[in-house]
Design an enzyme around this catalytic site. Structure first.
Site, PDB file in Angstrom:
ATOM      1  N   SER A 187     -14.123  -3.249   3.352  1.00  0.00           N
ATOM      2  CA  SER A 187     -13.741  -2.242   2.351  1.00  0.00           C
ATOM      3  C   SER A 187     -14.175  -2.655   0.947  1.00  0.00           C
ATOM      4  CB  SER A 187     -12.260  -1.886   2.407  1.00  0.00           C
ATOM      5  OG  SER A 187     -11.482  -3.020   2.333  1.00  0.00           O
ATOM      6  N   CYS A 220      -4.686  -7.159  -0.027  1.00  0.00           N
ATOM      7  CA  CYS A 220      -5.085  -8.059   1.071  1.00  0.00           C
ATOM      8  C   CYS A 220      -6.009  -7.387   2.088  1.00  0.00           C
ATOM      9  CB  CYS A 220      -3.828  -8.549   1.792  1.00  0.00           C
ATOM     10  SG  CYS A 220      -2.888  -9.631   0.702  1.00  0.00           S
ATOM     11  N   GLY A 223     -10.959  -7.579  -0.247  1.00  0.00           N
ATOM     12  CA  GLY A 223     -12.303  -6.992  -0.403  1.00  0.00           C
ATOM     13  C   GLY A 223     -12.535  -6.403  -1.794  1.00  0.00           C
ATOM     14  N   ASP A 239       0.586  -7.740  -2.784  1.00  0.00           N
ATOM     15  CA  ASP A 239       0.563  -7.370  -1.361  1.00  0.00           C
ATOM     16  C   ASP A 239       1.421  -8.371  -0.607  1.00  0.00           C
ATOM     17  OD1 ASP A 239      -0.293  -6.784   1.387  1.00  0.00           O
ATOM     18  OD2 ASP A 239      -2.013  -5.775   0.494  1.00  0.00           O
ATOM     19  N   ASP A 259       6.434  -5.453  -3.721  1.00  0.00           N
ATOM     20  CA  ASP A 259       6.109  -4.046  -3.465  1.00  0.00           C
ATOM     21  C   ASP A 259       5.287  -3.489  -4.638  1.00  0.00           C
ATOM     22  OD1 ASP A 259       6.072  -1.341  -3.060  1.00  0.00           O
ATOM     23  OD2 ASP A 259       8.212  -1.146  -2.594  1.00  0.00           O
ATOM     24  N   LYS A 305      -5.397   8.429   0.328  1.00  0.00           N
ATOM     25  CA  LYS A 305      -5.606   8.525   1.773  1.00  0.00           C
ATOM     26  C   LYS A 305      -5.318   9.956   2.218  1.00  0.00           C
ATOM     27  CE  LYS A 305      -6.056   4.043   1.607  1.00  0.00           C
ATOM     28  NZ  LYS A 305      -7.339   3.370   1.683  1.00  0.00           N
TER      29      LYS A 305
HETATM   30  N1  SAM Z   1      -8.435  -3.233  -0.551  1.00  0.00           N
HETATM   31  C1  SAM Z   1      -8.141  -4.209   0.492  1.00  0.00           C
HETATM   32  C2  SAM Z   1      -9.384  -4.989   0.776  1.00  0.00           C
HETATM   33  O1  SAM Z   1     -10.445  -4.583   0.310  1.00  0.00           O
HETATM   34  O2  SAM Z   1      -9.310  -6.014   1.445  1.00  0.00           O
HETATM   35  C3  SAM Z   1      -7.616  -3.550   1.746  1.00  0.00           C
HETATM   36  C4  SAM Z   1      -6.297  -2.912   1.524  1.00  0.00           C
HETATM   37  S1  SAM Z   1      -5.564  -2.308   2.992  1.00  0.00           S
HETATM   38  C5  SAM Z   1      -6.415  -0.838   3.242  1.00  0.00           C
HETATM   39  C6  SAM Z   1      -4.036  -1.752   2.423  1.00  0.00           C
HETATM   40  C7  SAM Z   1      -3.096  -2.852   1.969  1.00  0.00           C
HETATM   41  O3  SAM Z   1      -2.034  -2.255   1.253  1.00  0.00           O
HETATM   42  C8  SAM Z   1      -2.474  -3.660   3.099  1.00  0.00           C
HETATM   43  O4  SAM Z   1      -2.816  -5.023   2.963  1.00  0.00           O
HETATM   44  C9  SAM Z   1      -0.953  -3.448   2.923  1.00  0.00           C
HETATM   45  O5  SAM Z   1      -0.213  -4.625   3.151  1.00  0.00           O
HETATM   46  C10 SAM Z   1      -0.881  -3.044   1.469  1.00  0.00           C
HETATM   47  N2  SAM Z   1       0.293  -2.237   1.106  1.00  0.00           N
HETATM   48  C11 SAM Z   1       0.734  -1.083   1.668  1.00  0.00           C
HETATM   49  N3  SAM Z   1       1.846  -0.661   1.031  1.00  0.00           N
HETATM   50  C12 SAM Z   1       2.094  -1.554   0.047  1.00  0.00           C
HETATM   51  C13 SAM Z   1       3.095  -1.669  -0.954  1.00  0.00           C
HETATM   52  N4  SAM Z   1       4.070  -0.769  -1.060  1.00  0.00           N
HETATM   53  N5  SAM Z   1       3.033  -2.702  -1.801  1.00  0.00           N
HETATM   54  C14 SAM Z   1       2.060  -3.630  -1.726  1.00  0.00           C
HETATM   55  N6  SAM Z   1       1.076  -3.566  -0.782  1.00  0.00           N
HETATM   56  C15 SAM Z   1       1.103  -2.551   0.085  1.00  0.00           C
END
Ligand code: SAM
Length: 364
Positions: A187, A220, A223, A239, A259, A305
């Site tokens: 990503s 996380c 990327g 994250d 969060d 999304k």
């Molecule tokens: N952009 C990242 C990368 O390039 O590696 C990938 C992100 S992944 C699509 C979505 C991330 O959002 C997940 O790691 C998830 O743990 C995190 N996430 C979802 N809801 C969240 C929240 N309320 N607070 C913090 N992180 C959150």
């Protein structure tokens, strides 16, 4: 002219069609859509052919979410003779304004993929013939119209042109980027593409450079953070997951397991907020507005999304929530939203506050 041809990601034809109908309808240029599921294109045929060029000028390519390219179509040619496709094409282009370049393309899709080799090979003789007819400038000139031939099979094609400053400069409207092997996730390409599409090279140099500060919500494994670190920014990652060790070792990354909706930055002068959290798009839109209104960041790039069916409708509602909040707070901003090549069921949005951002917020 016949109408407007738009390229989109296969499977997103309805969203692209709804968007062009909406925009053209608002301009009172009426017509109907021709498209096929998974075809990777939408054709908006105008009832009044004289209105096509005006429509092309009035629609801002940058403000279209689901379109990768914007082409005014002169003709659709069918049954091109296999031994001489060029002559009938020249008959159409004879009456078109002078072009500075030529793209022989096909919409993205499994069905049309085999046509790509033909398109590449056919470009050379067609380019020569167009130059000989004085339809194309002798030297490539991207400040002029670009001719597009969009082949649906090896005997039928839309013939038209795009105009400078209101098109994608990429072949097939697709920014193809190399995936860096050291990036922790694929990503990474989404943010890289977003930066290339939303900011000119000069803007990147000025507004996203070494020493600046960024926050990455939902970071996380890293990327997106990788793209910021690579450009020399210091990044606070939010994250509950684990960040790639290589990024933590860079010395530019701080990671908090909290969060993203509750996190408030200690320093309130963040240059960039990026966000890729998988969450309801309306919730994300409101959070982005909050960061901008509170003066916690100057610019943001984030994903919305869109796993639902009516993606254009949902995206329009989400963006309206965001812009209403910014306007109510008296902020001026620039916003661009695109369904990027590397996006799947999501779109990417860039918002940048205009004017003396810090002055405005400090003066509250
Ligand atoms: N952009 C990242 C990368 O390039 O590696 C990938 C992100 S992944 C699509 C979505 C991330 O959002 C997940 O790691 C998830 O743990 C995190 N996430 C979802 N809801 C969240 C929240 N309320 N607070 C913090 N992180 C959150």
């Amino acid at each position: 002219m016949l109408g407007i041809l738009l390229y989109c990601r296969p499977g997103f034809e309805n969203d692209c069609a709804n968007e062009i109908q909406d925009k053209a309808g608002a301009l009172e240029v009426f017509g109907f859509v021709k498209t096929k599921r998974n075809s990777g294109y939408v054709f908006y045929q105008c009832y009044n052919p004289e209105e096509v060029e005006g429509l092309l000028k009035s629609i801002n390519y940058k403000q279209l979410i689901f379109s990768r390219q914007l082409i005014a179509v002169k003709a659709f040619v069918e049954d091109l003779p296999l031994d001489d496709r060029i002559t009938p094409i020249l008959e159409v282009t004879r009456n078109m304004p002078l072009g500075g370049d030529l793209y022989v393309e096909t919409p993205e899709g499994d069905e049309t993929k085999p046509l790509l080799t033909f398109c590449r090979k056919f470009t050379v003789p067609l380019r020569q013939a167009l130059k000989k007819q004085n339809s194309l400038t002798a030297k490539e000139n991207r400040k002029k119209l670009c001719y597009h031939l969009c082949f649906l099979d090896n005997q039928s094609a839309y013939i038209g042109f795009s105009v400078p400053h209101n098109r994608s400069e990429f072949y097939m409207g697709i920014a193809r980027l190399r995936s860096p092997s050291e990036a922790p996730s694929r990503s990474t390409l989404k943010l890289d593409e977003a930066i290339q599409i939303f900011l000119t090279p000069e803007e990147q140099e000025e507004r996203m450079h070494s020493g600046m500060r960024a926050v990455d919500l939902g970071a996380c494994p890293g990327g997106w953070t990788y793209q910021l670190v690579r450009r020399g920014l210091f990044v606070t990652c939010i994250d509950n997951g684990a960040m790639a060790q290589s990024l933590m070792d860079s010395g530019q990354v701080t990671h908090y397991m909290v969060d993203g909706f509750k996190y408030e930055p200690e320093r309130k002068n963040i240059d960039w907020l990026v966000c890729d959290m998988i969450e309801k798009p309306k919730r994300v839109a409101k959070l982005m507005a909050k960061w901008l209104i509170e003066g916690w960041c100057k610019e943001t790039i984030f994903n919305l999304k869109l796993p639902m069916k009516k993606r254009y409708q949902e995206a329009s509602e989400d963006l309206k929530i965001l812009t209403d909040m910014l306007e109510e707070a008296g902020l001026s901003y620039q916003l661009q939203a695109k369904h990027l090549y590397h996006d799947r069921e999501e779109i990417t949005v860039h918002v940048s506050l205009q004017g003396n951002v810090w002055g405005k917020q400090l003066g509250k």
